[in-house]
Enzyme design. Sequence first.
Site, PDB file in Angstrom:
ATOM      1  N   HIS A 120       5.451 -12.782   5.847  1.00 19.80           N
ATOM      2  CA  HIS A 120       5.182 -14.047   5.456  1.00 19.80           C
ATOM      3  C   HIS A 120       6.331 -15.178   5.785  1.00 19.80           C
ATOM      4  O   HIS A 120       6.973 -16.417   6.426  1.00 19.80           O
ATOM      5  CB  HIS A 120       4.543 -14.941   4.676  1.00 19.80           C
ATOM      6  CG  HIS A 120       5.786 -14.872   3.130  1.00 19.80           C
ATOM      7  ND1 HIS A 120       5.308 -13.920   1.843  1.00 19.80           N
ATOM      8  CD2 HIS A 120       6.643 -15.584   2.290  1.00 19.80           C
ATOM      9  CE1 HIS A 120       6.317 -14.116   1.153  1.00 19.80           C
ATOM     10  NE2 HIS A 120       6.939 -15.617   1.537  1.00 19.80           N
ATOM     11  N   ASP A 150       1.770  -8.018   3.477  1.00 22.11           N
ATOM     12  CA  ASP A 150       2.731  -8.838   3.515  1.00 22.11           C
ATOM     13  C   ASP A 150       3.746  -8.590   3.871  1.00 22.11           C
ATOM     14  O   ASP A 150       5.079  -8.504   2.746  1.00 22.11           O
ATOM     15  CB  ASP A 150       2.522 -10.103   2.683  1.00 22.11           C
ATOM     16  CG  ASP A 150       3.520 -10.780   2.754  1.00 22.11           C
ATOM     17  OD1 ASP A 150       3.570 -11.511   3.912  1.00 22.11           O
ATOM     18  OD2 ASP A 150       4.035 -11.924   1.519  1.00 22.11           O
ATOM     19  N   GLY A 221      12.588 -18.675  -1.326  1.00 30.79           N
ATOM     20  CA  GLY A 221      13.388 -18.001  -0.701  1.00 30.79           C
ATOM     21  C   GLY A 221      14.383 -16.623  -1.081  1.00 30.79           C
ATOM     22  O   GLY A 221      14.899 -15.674  -0.504  1.00 30.79           O
ATOM     23  N   ASN A 222      13.436 -16.483  -2.371  1.00 34.07           N
ATOM     24  CA  ASN A 222      13.673 -14.839  -3.683  1.00 34.07           C
ATOM     25  C   ASN A 222      12.564 -14.355  -1.998  1.00 34.07           C
ATOM     26  O   ASN A 222      12.494 -13.017  -2.304  1.00 34.07           O
ATOM     27  CB  ASN A 222      13.123 -15.421  -4.689  1.00 34.07           C
ATOM     28  CG  ASN A 222      14.639 -15.214  -5.318  1.00 34.07           C
ATOM     29  OD1 ASN A 222      14.209 -16.720  -5.498  1.00 34.07           O
ATOM     30  ND2 ASN A 222      15.603 -14.605  -4.982  1.00 34.07           N
ATOM     31  N   SER A 223      11.851 -14.620  -1.441  1.00 27.93           N
ATOM     32  CA  SER A 223      10.688 -13.613  -0.231  1.00 27.93           C
ATOM     33  C   SER A 223      11.310 -12.910   0.068  1.00 27.93           C
ATOM     34  O   SER A 223      12.067 -12.680   1.167  1.00 27.93           O
ATOM     35  CB  SER A 223      10.098 -14.578   0.043  1.00 27.93           C
ATOM     36  OG  SER A 223       8.749 -15.242  -0.250  1.00 27.93           O
ATOM     37  N   GLY A 279     -15.896   1.356   3.527  1.00 27.90           N
ATOM     38  CA  GLY A 279     -17.208   1.084   4.691  1.00 27.90           C
ATOM     39  C   GLY A 279     -17.598   0.420   3.775  1.00 27.90           C
ATOM     40  O   GLY A 279     -19.447   0.425   3.668  1.00 27.90           O
ATOM     41  N   VAL A 280     -17.588  -0.071   2.453  1.00 31.14           N
ATOM     42  CA  VAL A 280     -18.353  -0.757   1.321  1.00 31.14           C
ATOM     43  C   VAL A 280     -17.598  -1.875   1.462  1.00 31.14           C
ATOM     44  O   VAL A 280     -16.838  -2.556   1.562  1.00 31.14           O
ATOM     45  CB  VAL A 280     -18.819  -0.356   0.393  1.00 31.14           C
ATOM     46  CG1 VAL A 280     -19.298   1.300   0.232  1.00 31.14           C
ATOM     47  CG2 VAL A 280     -17.249  -0.227  -0.352  1.00 31.14           C
ATOM     48  N   VAL A 281     -18.785  -3.240   0.838  1.00 36.32           N
ATOM     49  CA  VAL A 281     -18.159  -4.386   0.558  1.00 36.32           C
ATOM     50  C   VAL A 281     -18.948  -4.630  -0.988  1.00 36.32           C
ATOM     51  O   VAL A 281     -20.394  -3.844  -1.429  1.00 36.32           O
ATOM     52  CB  VAL A 281     -19.454  -5.300   0.999  1.00 36.32           C
ATOM     53  CG1 VAL A 281     -18.681  -6.407   0.791  1.00 36.32           C
ATOM     54  CG2 VAL A 281     -18.637  -5.455   2.919  1.00 36.32           C
TER      55      VAL A 281
END
Length: 480
Positions: A120, A150, A221-223, A279-281
């Site tokens: 991000h 991320d 800013g630490n990201s 392959g499961v929800v």
Amino acid sequence: MPSVVRLLPCLAVAFLPLLSSCGRSAPPSSASYPDFADLVEQVSPAVVNISTVPAETPPAEGAEPSVPDGLDEAPEWFRKFFEQQQEDEPADGDEFFPDQQSLGSGFILWDDGYILTNYHVIRGAREVIVRLLDRRQFNAQLVGSDEASDLALLRIDAKDLPVVKIGQSLKLRPGQWVLAIGSPFGFDYSVTAGIVSAKGRALVTEQYVPFIQTDVAINPGNSGGPLFNLAGEVVGVNSQIYSQSGGYMGVSFAIPIDIAAKVARQLRDTGVVTRGWLGVVVQEVDRDLARQFGMAKAEGALIARVLADSPAARAGLREGDVILRYNGEPLPSSRGLPHMVGITDPGEIATLDVMRDGKEIRFKVEVGTLRAEQPTATPAQPPARRLGMRVRALSADERRAAQIVGGGVLVTEVGEGPAARAGVRSGDILIQLAGQVVDSPARFDEVAARLTPGQTIAVLVQRGGAPMFLALDVPPVAEK
């Protein structure tokens, strides 16, 4: 109700506990606490500041000039200081980038120029600029990125660079000291310290990362910056905070380096990240469902859907099964399953302990390969339809009238569904969804699409000039 804010950096001071002079015990000596000075001096050369030049987009009609996140809410003295910093001439040897915005941090993994940061931090950037401790600046190339974790891998044209030592996040224990170095609010190489608060934290909007929770002060800013242990080894990538205000409130989250390093190696070697797939929800098991399934307590991941021709289907798993353990690891919540499956190498045989009809059954499943078009734990459907509301961007006049500085979209329509049941109304200004700041319809779609089915999330709206939190139940399956 607090909220999770995607990564960020920090201006903060960690206060050490003090003993009352009135107590019986004498105050501890300075030797009772770590001295971080030598550690900071040792590891700082491998930490970098990352700025970007955003892709040029035409400003919205009537739009105000943009400012860095959080600056317009800062005290006047801070704004003047920051503006003066932007006006200062670059130091000798520095290259000047007129449109750059300081967004985050990173660290050097390999001495031939590879740098790891948060996705991000560089998302939507036209140029990425890396600045080293010795003030050298480089235009960085994006080697690859992985939005699911991320993370992003950059490369600069430089050799023999100082590198970090990679630790083992699995060996971390709650209570251990850790230290962060980053560029909160553009203040380069700020150092903060704290302890590990917990491990294996699952966040509603993140399916593939079991976060390290700390009380290290982290702010915008630490990201992307490193989290070090006392041996000077990187054990995590600072990524998110949990906050009611958008600033540090004592709860920070880091991506374990075991996961981050694996992602980085795959991005370097192949440009893509390979993950396991069942392959499961799945959805959460609440107390009522646990009673219905004959379970002593609410735990595990309830299979709401098995995809056709998937590893789960071939192994014989069915809707209504509750996965209690994956490769022997207990599943207190359904949110733990995606990252357990994700870190499994495709082709590996996984063992699943499942509750079916009141009895435990063990299944062996050959894990498949997750592809971008495959559903993971979240049903594939339009976010607006899934949550039952539509939003649009705020105009400059609407933002000014509502006195909203950062974030916010206007709710234009609420139909039958989760949003209506939560109490969201047309005309509300939606500011946060599951702790993530929502500043555009695209960001709303992005966050909504990543919500874990069956969870209850916090939604922050402004109505009639007053902010309020609402509890929204994420639907377990796609609504037809």
